[in-house]
Design a protein around this motif. Structure first.
Motif, PDB file in Angstrom:
ATOM      1  N   ALA A  14       2.821  14.155 -35.786  1.00 37.47           N
ATOM      2  CA  ALA A  14       2.421  14.596 -34.321  1.00 37.47           C
ATOM      3  C   ALA A  14       2.248  15.892 -34.073  1.00 37.47           C
ATOM      4  O   ALA A  14       1.814  16.397 -32.963  1.00 37.47           O
ATOM      5  CB  ALA A  14       3.262  13.979 -33.514  1.00 37.47           C
ATOM      6  N   LEU A  15       2.479  16.723 -35.047  1.00 34.41           N
ATOM      7  CA  LEU A  15       2.481  18.177 -34.754  1.00 34.41           C
ATOM      8  C   LEU A  15       1.173  18.884 -35.269  1.00 34.41           C
ATOM      9  O   LEU A  15       0.425  18.374 -36.186  1.00 34.41           O
ATOM     10  CB  LEU A  15       3.741  19.075 -35.429  1.00 34.41           C
ATOM     11  CG  LEU A  15       5.063  18.621 -34.938  1.00 34.41           C
ATOM     12  CD1 LEU A  15       6.128  18.968 -35.666  1.00 34.41           C
ATOM     13  CD2 LEU A  15       5.211  19.287 -33.359  1.00 34.41           C
ATOM     14  N   PRO A  16       0.924  20.144 -34.752  1.00 35.28           N
ATOM     15  CA  PRO A  16      -0.310  20.930 -35.259  1.00 35.28           C
ATOM     16  C   PRO A  16      -0.022  21.301 -37.061  1.00 35.28           C
ATOM     17  O   PRO A  16       0.838  21.478 -37.392  1.00 35.28           O
ATOM     18  CB  PRO A  16      -0.475  22.089 -34.556  1.00 35.28           C
ATOM     19  CG  PRO A  16       0.764  22.122 -33.650  1.00 35.28           C
ATOM     20  CD  PRO A  16       1.608  20.901 -33.976  1.00 35.28           C
ATOM     21  N   MET A  17      -1.176  21.107 -37.684  1.00 34.98           N
ATOM     22  CA  MET A  17      -1.225  21.600 -39.112  1.00 34.98           C
ATOM     23  C   MET A  17       0.019  20.768 -39.885  1.00 34.98           C
ATOM     24  O   MET A  17       0.869  21.518 -40.189  1.00 34.98           O
ATOM     25  CB  MET A  17      -1.042  22.720 -39.431  1.00 34.98           C
ATOM     26  CG  MET A  17      -2.179  23.612 -38.725  1.00 34.98           C
ATOM     27  SD  MET A  17      -2.326  25.531 -38.869  1.00 34.98           S
ATOM     28  CE  MET A  17      -0.907  25.826 -37.699  1.00 34.98           C
ATOM     29  N   PRO A  18      -0.017  19.198 -39.841  1.00 38.88           N
ATOM     30  CA  PRO A  18       1.301  18.598 -40.080  1.00 38.88           C
ATOM     31  C   PRO A  18       1.648  19.041 -41.838  1.00 38.88           C
ATOM     32  O   PRO A  18       2.713  18.805 -42.231  1.00 38.88           O
ATOM     33  CB  PRO A  18       0.846  17.172 -40.155  1.00 38.88           C
ATOM     34  CG  PRO A  18      -0.621  17.066 -39.995  1.00 38.88           C
ATOM     35  CD  PRO A  18      -0.932  18.560 -39.210  1.00 38.88           C
ATOM     36  N   ARG A  34       5.785  24.519 -32.820  1.00 36.00           N
ATOM     37  CA  ARG A  34       4.614  24.400 -31.845  1.00 36.00           C
ATOM     38  C   ARG A  34       4.454  25.824 -31.353  1.00 36.00           C
ATOM     39  O   ARG A  34       3.135  26.177 -31.042  1.00 36.00           O
ATOM     40  CB  ARG A  34       4.830  23.790 -30.732  1.00 36.00           C
ATOM     41  CG  ARG A  34       4.897  22.166 -30.766  1.00 36.00           C
ATOM     42  CD  ARG A  34       4.804  21.450 -29.723  1.00 36.00           C
ATOM     43  NE  ARG A  34       5.005  19.890 -29.742  1.00 36.00           N
ATOM     44  CZ  ARG A  34       5.881  19.334 -29.982  1.00 36.00           C
ATOM     45  NH1 ARG A  34       7.272  19.806 -29.921  1.00 36.00           N
ATOM     46  NH2 ARG A  34       5.928  17.936 -30.379  1.00 36.00           N
ATOM     47  N   ILE A  35       5.424  26.878 -31.454  1.00 34.54           N
ATOM     48  CA  ILE A  35       5.156  28.231 -30.801  1.00 34.54           C
ATOM     49  C   ILE A  35       4.447  28.887 -31.900  1.00 34.54           C
ATOM     50  O   ILE A  35       3.606  29.709 -31.761  1.00 34.54           O
ATOM     51  CB  ILE A  35       6.507  28.657 -30.516  1.00 34.54           C
ATOM     52  CG1 ILE A  35       7.207  27.942 -29.234  1.00 34.54           C
ATOM     53  CG2 ILE A  35       6.455  30.316 -30.165  1.00 34.54           C
ATOM     54  CD1 ILE A  35       8.531  28.336 -29.028  1.00 34.54           C
ATOM     55  N   LEU A  36       4.911  28.667 -33.174  1.00 35.97           N
ATOM     56  CA  LEU A  36       4.542  29.627 -34.329  1.00 35.97           C
ATOM     57  C   LEU A  36       2.910  28.991 -34.711  1.00 35.97           C
ATOM     58  O   LEU A  36       2.397  29.895 -35.432  1.00 35.97           O
ATOM     59  CB  LEU A  36       5.373  29.231 -35.544  1.00 35.97           C
ATOM     60  CG  LEU A  36       6.793  29.694 -35.468  1.00 35.97           C
ATOM     61  CD1 LEU A  36       7.675  29.247 -36.906  1.00 35.97           C
ATOM     62  CD2 LEU A  36       6.859  31.062 -35.375  1.00 35.97           C
ATOM     63  N   ALA A  37       2.687  27.836 -34.421  1.00 34.35           N
ATOM     64  CA  ALA A  37       1.248  27.324 -35.125  1.00 34.35           C
ATOM     65  C   ALA A  37       0.077  28.082 -34.616  1.00 34.35           C
ATOM     66  O   ALA A  37      -0.810  28.317 -35.415  1.00 34.35           O
ATOM     67  CB  ALA A  37       1.140  25.721 -34.577  1.00 34.35           C
ATOM     68  N   ALA A  42      -4.221  31.225 -36.429  1.00 34.56           N
ATOM     69  CA  ALA A  42      -5.231  32.505 -36.303  1.00 34.56           C
ATOM     70  C   ALA A  42      -5.170  33.262 -37.782  1.00 34.56           C
ATOM     71  O   ALA A  42      -6.193  33.642 -38.232  1.00 34.56           O
ATOM     72  CB  ALA A  42      -4.808  33.213 -35.185  1.00 34.56           C
ATOM     73  N   ILE A  43      -4.102  33.351 -38.413  1.00 31.19           N
ATOM     74  CA  ILE A  43      -4.000  34.065 -39.614  1.00 31.19           C
ATOM     75  C   ILE A  43      -4.936  33.377 -40.699  1.00 31.19           C
ATOM     76  O   ILE A  43      -5.542  34.174 -41.448  1.00 31.19           O
ATOM     77  CB  ILE A  43      -2.385  34.333 -40.044  1.00 31.19           C
ATOM     78  CG1 ILE A  43      -1.822  35.169 -39.141  1.00 31.19           C
ATOM     79  CG2 ILE A  43      -2.369  34.940 -41.626  1.00 31.19           C
ATOM     80  CD1 ILE A  43      -0.202  35.126 -39.197  1.00 31.19           C
ATOM     81  N   LEU A  44      -4.567  32.085 -40.923  1.00 31.59           N
ATOM     82  CA  LEU A  44      -5.820  31.479 -41.795  1.00 31.59           C
ATOM     83  C   LEU A  44      -6.975  31.668 -41.582  1.00 31.59           C
ATOM     84  O   LEU A  44      -7.835  31.791 -42.360  1.00 31.59           O
ATOM     85  CB  LEU A  44      -5.097  29.898 -41.762  1.00 31.59           C
ATOM     86  CG  LEU A  44      -3.591  29.625 -42.073  1.00 31.59           C
ATOM     87  CD1 LEU A  44      -3.732  27.994 -42.085  1.00 31.59           C
ATOM     88  CD2 LEU A  44      -3.240  29.987 -43.425  1.00 31.59           C
ATOM     89  N   ARG A  45      -7.210  31.491 -40.253  1.00 30.64           N
ATOM     90  CA  ARG A  45      -8.892  31.947 -40.057  1.00 30.64           C
ATOM     91  C   ARG A  45      -9.351  33.128 -40.061  1.00 30.64           C
ATOM     92  O   ARG A  45     -10.346  33.168 -40.942  1.00 30.64           O
ATOM     93  CB  ARG A  45      -9.170  31.469 -38.408  1.00 30.64           C
ATOM     94  CG  ARG A  45     -10.462  31.888 -37.873  1.00 30.64           C
ATOM     95  CD  ARG A  45     -10.481  31.326 -36.581  1.00 30.64           C
ATOM     96  NE  ARG A  45      -9.451  31.959 -35.607  1.00 30.64           N
ATOM     97  CZ  ARG A  45      -9.519  33.205 -35.013  1.00 30.64           C
ATOM     98  NH1 ARG A  45     -10.583  34.037 -35.454  1.00 30.64           N
ATOM     99  NH2 ARG A  45      -8.551  33.549 -34.250  1.00 30.64           N
ATOM    100  N   ILE A 297       8.345  42.514 -40.399  1.00 24.86           N
ATOM    101  CA  ILE A 297       7.266  41.896 -40.567  1.00 24.86           C
ATOM    102  C   ILE A 297       7.475  40.470 -39.924  1.00 24.86           C
ATOM    103  O   ILE A 297       8.334  39.642 -40.248  1.00 24.86           O
ATOM    104  CB  ILE A 297       6.772  41.663 -42.179  1.00 24.86           C
ATOM    105  CG1 ILE A 297       6.893  43.194 -42.891  1.00 24.86           C
ATOM    106  CG2 ILE A 297       5.572  40.930 -42.353  1.00 24.86           C
ATOM    107  CD1 ILE A 297       5.977  44.186 -42.261  1.00 24.86           C
ATOM    108  N   THR A 298       6.646  40.068 -39.023  1.00 26.24           N
ATOM    109  CA  THR A 298       6.522  38.860 -38.415  1.00 26.24           C
ATOM    110  C   THR A 298       4.947  38.340 -38.520  1.00 26.24           C
ATOM    111  O   THR A 298       4.178  38.929 -38.590  1.00 26.24           O
ATOM    112  CB  THR A 298       7.069  39.126 -36.856  1.00 26.24           C
ATOM    113  OG1 THR A 298       6.063  39.918 -36.144  1.00 26.24           O
ATOM    114  CG2 THR A 298       8.427  39.816 -36.837  1.00 26.24           C
ATOM    115  N   LEU A 299       4.976  36.877 -38.165  1.00 27.49           N
ATOM    116  CA  LEU A 299       3.652  36.310 -38.144  1.00 27.49           C
ATOM    117  C   LEU A 299       2.912  37.033 -36.940  1.00 27.49           C
ATOM    118  O   LEU A 299       1.547  37.446 -37.079  1.00 27.49           O
ATOM    119  CB  LEU A 299       3.696  34.750 -37.691  1.00 27.49           C
ATOM    120  CG  LEU A 299       4.338  33.897 -38.809  1.00 27.49           C
ATOM    121  CD1 LEU A 299       4.738  32.557 -38.223  1.00 27.49           C
ATOM    122  CD2 LEU A 299       3.331  33.930 -39.827  1.00 27.49           C
ATOM    123  N   PRO A 300       3.362  37.429 -35.841  1.00 25.20           N
ATOM    124  CA  PRO A 300       2.458  38.006 -34.727  1.00 25.20           C
ATOM    125  C   PRO A 300       1.967  39.280 -35.210  1.00 25.20           C
ATOM    126  O   PRO A 300       0.777  39.640 -34.736  1.00 25.20           O
ATOM    127  CB  PRO A 300       3.406  37.964 -33.404  1.00 25.20           C
ATOM    128  CG  PRO A 300       4.404  37.240 -33.526  1.00 25.20           C
ATOM    129  CD  PRO A 300       4.608  36.770 -34.924  1.00 25.20           C
TER     130      PRO A 300
END
Ligand code: 13P
Ligand code: SF4
Length: 334
Positions: A14-18, A34-37, A42-45, A297-300
């Motif tokens: 039920a979550l993004p990118m399961p 849900r916050i990190l997704a 965006a990084i994958l794209r 180093i963080t995802l954002p």
């Protein structure tokens, strides 16, 4: 009637990118995913658009390590993979010396670090001028330099090493005496395994110097049968009481091979989190120390790095060739 207050768990589907979420679901709760997704998607794209790869050190947090990283490993593996990649852009999720090493090996590629302040207490402990003085004081003694140093320091050295190949490099030189810097503890721990005389410097890792033999004794008392692994940047008194010492990759390899039922990794905190996700049947006891540099180093910041193509890591051309030779010599020797 009294209702249960505990929420029904959200299924991964039920979550993004399961599929990606399943890799980290034992570490990251659904609300956080849900916050990190958004950043992860965006990084994958952006990686695909820019033909970029993310190289992540074993100390990166699981949200980076298990989702957006293309290559993970210890410093030696990251250097080797940086040399092999055919991507146009390398994003180094690690600290500055790792990005600089990747740039040395790929002078024509764009190497980015998501936060320029991601340093290292070992790299900060010695300068190129210090090395020149050491050479004057010990003429003819080869200088073996830990990769945790600046390119300027590497340029003044004879060969590099990492914690996974230090003994091999030192013995491979075929001399009775070497200077090994800047990590005093890595030098002393290596000296304990070889007949080669080692002259050390006084640098320390601010993360590993904090572990003590008392930590190990109290862990053994409170966790029956625990197997203690420690990074060789820990003080020699710690290494003397642990069950196994090795680089971050060697510690992960030990866990995979030996499958200790209960284990502790005396190293940076995210290392256990990452390895524990791979071995759900093992019990990881987790006293640890955080590396403030790795944690910059963080995802954002990785997303921003790829969006804006910052911060580009460059090496002064006056030192790049000499620094590259020391890293390449290490890769050839071990
Ligand atoms: P490894 O080469 O073992 O990954 O170590 C790098 C590091 O910075 C340890 O603190
Ligand atoms: Fe440097 Fe220690 Fe952090 Fe590794 S853990 S990057 S050696 S400060």
């Amino acid at each position: 009637m009294l209702q249960s207050a505990s929420p029904t768990p959200t299924p991964a589907a039920a979550l993004p990118m399961p599929e990606l979420y399943r890799r980290v679901e034992r570490h990251i709760p659904p609300f956080e995913w849900r916050i990190l997704a958004d950043d992860i998607a965006a990084i994958l794209r952006l990686k695909a658009e820019r033909n970029a790869v993310v190289l992540a050190h074993n100390y990166q947090t699981p949200d980076i390590f298990h989702t957006v990283a293309d290559i993970v490993g210890d410093s030696l593996a990251l250097a080797r993979e940086a040399e092999r990649t055919d991507a146009d852009v390398i994003v180094l999720a690690g600290v500055h010396f790792m990005a600089e090493t990747a740039k040395l090996l790929n002078p024509k590629k764009t190497v980015l670090i998501p936060d320029l302040k991601a340093g290292c207490s070992l790299a900060a402990s010695i300068t190129a001028a210090d090395i020149r003085l050491l050479r004057e004081r010990h003429p003819g003694v080869p200088i073996v330099t830990y990769v945790n140093t600046s390119a300027a320091v590497k340029a003044e050295s004879d060969v590099c090493c990492t914690s996974s190949n230090a003994k091999k490099i030192i013995e491979g030189l075929g001399v009775p005496k070497v200077i090994m810097l800047p990590d005093e503890y890595l030098a002393r721990n290596t000296a304990a395994q070889t007949k080669v005389e080692i002259i050390a410097w006084s640098g320390h890792c601010e993360v590993h110097e904090r572990f003590t033999p008392e930590d190990i004794r109290s862990l053994r008392e409170s966790h029956h049968g625990i197997i203690v692994l420690a990074h060789p940047e820990c003080p020699p008194e710690v290494i003397a009481e642990c069950d196994f010492s090795g680089s971050t990759a060697a510690m992960a390899g030990y866990v995979g091979k030996e499958r200790p039922a209960r284990v502790v990794l005396l190293t940076e905190c995210s290392m256990s989190d990452n390895v524990a996700l791979q071995y759900p049947d093992l019990e990881f006891v987790r006293p640890c120390n955080l590396c403030p540099h790795m944690k910059r180093i963080t995802l954002p910041k990785i997303r921003c790095s790829l969006e804006t193509m910052t911060h580009e890591v460059t090496v002064d051309p006056a030192i790049a060739d000499r620094a590259r030779r020391t890293v390449e010599r290490m890769l050839t020797m071990g």
